[in-house]
Design a protein around this motif. Sequence first.
Motif, short mmCIF file in Angstrom:
data_model
loop_
_atom_site.label_atom_id
_atom_site.label_comp_id
_atom_site.label_asym_id
_atom_site.label_seq_id
_atom_site.Cartn_x
_atom_site.Cartn_y
_atom_site.Cartn_z
N GLU A 1 12.57 4.42 16.85
CA GLU A 1 11.79 2.91 16.76
C GLU A 1 9.98 3.13 17.15
O GLU A 1 10.12 2.74 18.30
N THR A 2 8.92 3.27 15.79
CA THR A 2 7.54 3.11 16.58
C THR A 2 6.99 3.20 15.38
O THR A 2 7.30 3.25 14.88
N GLU A 3 5.16 2.72 15.97
CA GLU A 3 4.91 2.56 15.16
C GLU A 3 3.80 3.68 14.82
O GLU A 3 3.82 4.74 15.51
N VAL A 4 3.70 4.82 13.69
CA VAL A 4 2.58 5.55 13.14
C VAL A 4 1.52 5.34 12.18
O VAL A 4 1.88 4.12 11.07
N ALA A 5 0.92 6.07 11.93
CA ALA A 5 0.11 6.03 10.56
C ALA A 5 -0.01 6.66 9.60
O ALA A 5 -0.25 6.48 8.58
N GLY A 6 1.03 7.76 9.76
CA GLY A 6 1.44 8.65 8.51
C GLY A 6 2.86 9.41 9.01
O GLY A 6 2.93 9.66 10.39
N VAL A 7 3.88 9.54 7.85
CA VAL A 7 4.77 10.70 8.04
C VAL A 7 5.33 11.52 6.98
O VAL A 7 4.87 10.75 5.91
N THR A 8 5.02 12.83 7.02
CA THR A 8 5.58 13.82 6.10
C THR A 8 6.71 14.25 5.91
O THR A 8 7.10 14.42 7.29
N LEU A 9 7.85 14.20 5.11
CA LEU A 9 9.01 14.25 4.58
C LEU A 9 9.57 15.53 4.00
O LEU A 9 8.95 15.54 2.92
N PRO A 10 10.82 16.34 4.51
CA PRO A 10 10.83 17.24 3.43
C PRO A 10 12.15 16.69 2.27
O PRO A 10 12.51 15.39 2.87
N ILE A 11 11.45 16.71 0.85
CA ILE A 11 12.62 15.84 0.32
C ILE A 11 12.99 17.71 -0.66
O ILE A 11 12.41 18.62 -0.28
N ALA A 12 13.71 16.98 -1.86
CA ALA A 12 14.35 17.85 -3.09
C ALA A 12 13.34 19.04 -3.49
O ALA A 12 13.43 20.07 -3.55
N ASP A 13 12.34 18.41 -3.62
CA ASP A 13 11.35 18.55 -4.47
C ASP A 13 9.58 19.35 -3.87
O ASP A 13 8.57 19.48 -4.59
N GLY A 14 10.04 19.19 -2.73
CA GLY A 14 8.58 20.30 -1.52
C GLY A 14 9.06 18.87 -0.06
O GLY A 14 9.52 18.98 0.61
N GLU A 15 7.29 18.58 -0.09
CA GLU A 15 7.75 17.50 1.16
C GLU A 15 6.63 15.91 0.44
O GLU A 15 6.20 15.88 -0.51
N VAL A 16 6.72 14.82 0.76
CA VAL A 16 6.13 13.40 0.65
C VAL A 16 5.88 13.03 1.93
O VAL A 16 5.97 12.85 2.80
N THR A 17 4.35 12.94 1.65
CA THR A 17 3.65 12.05 3.15
C THR A 17 3.58 10.47 2.54
O THR A 17 3.11 10.15 1.25
N ILE A 18 4.02 9.91 3.19
CA ILE A 18 4.07 8.19 3.19
C ILE A 18 2.86 7.46 4.32
O ILE A 18 2.56 7.96 5.15
N LEU A 19 2.08 6.56 4.11
CA LEU A 19 0.63 5.67 4.97
C LEU A 19 1.14 4.39 4.90
O LEU A 19 1.74 4.48 3.97
N ALA A 20 0.84 3.62 5.11
CA ALA A 20 0.79 3.03 5.56
C ALA A 20 0.18 1.70 4.38
O ALA A 20 -0.37 2.75 3.74
N GLU A 21 0.86 0.84 3.66
CA GLU A 21 0.78 0.46 2.61
C GLU A 21 0.75 1.07 0.66
O GLU A 21 0.64 0.55 0.02
N HIS A 22 2.02 2.39 1.00
CA HIS A 22 2.28 3.68 0.11
C HIS A 22 3.54 1.96 -0.77
O HIS A 22 3.68 1.25 -0.14
N VAL A 23 2.91 2.33 -1.77
CA VAL A 23 4.38 2.03 -2.98
C VAL A 23 5.72 2.34 -2.53
O VAL A 23 6.13 2.90 -1.43
N PRO A 24 6.10 0.89 -2.14
CA PRO A 24 7.76 1.26 -2.16
C PRO A 24 8.96 2.67 -3.11
O PRO A 24 8.29 2.71 -4.22
N TYR A 25 8.86 2.95 -1.89
CA TYR A 25 10.01 4.52 -2.23
C TYR A 25 11.17 4.45 -1.84
O TYR A 25 11.17 4.27 -0.17
N ILE A 26 11.98 5.69 -2.31
CA ILE A 26 12.90 5.69 -1.46
C ILE A 26 13.12 7.13 -2.01
O ILE A 26 13.23 7.94 -3.19
N GLY A 27 14.13 7.76 -1.39
CA GLY A 27 14.57 9.45 -2.14
C GLY A 27 15.51 9.84 -0.97
O GLY A 27 15.69 9.69 0.06
N ALA A 28 15.89 10.95 -1.20
CA ALA A 28 17.19 11.91 -0.49
C ALA A 28 15.98 13.25 0.04
O ALA A 28 15.30 14.09 -0.69
N MET A 29 16.18 13.34 1.17
CA MET A 29 15.47 13.69 2.40
C MET A 29 16.68 15.00 2.13
O MET A 29 17.83 15.39 1.93
#
Length: 79
Positions: free
Chosen positions: A17-45
């Motif tokens: 549990e931590t504070e970050v500026a951004g996160v890049t995650l592996p998803i079925a279609d490639g990668e997704v990067t989440i930044l602060a104030e990103h629109v709501p998102y739900i996905g499978a990794m």
Amino acid sequence: MKTFQVKLVTPERTLLETEVAGVTLPIADGEVTILAEHVPYIGAMKAGEALLQTAEGKTEIVAVSGGFVEFDNDILTIL
């Protein structure tokens, strides 16, 4: 730089549990990067590496074996 909260949760406990500026995650279609104030998102990794970018510019790597991710109200939960 704006930050947001990340929680890495397993059925047994919260691993991280931590504070970050951004996160890049592996998803079925490639990668997704989440930044602060990103629109709501739900996905499978898929299995791979989650890259957590700190506010200081450092990158931390966390191995993930798949699961789900939810981002809402500047809280990213990785299950």
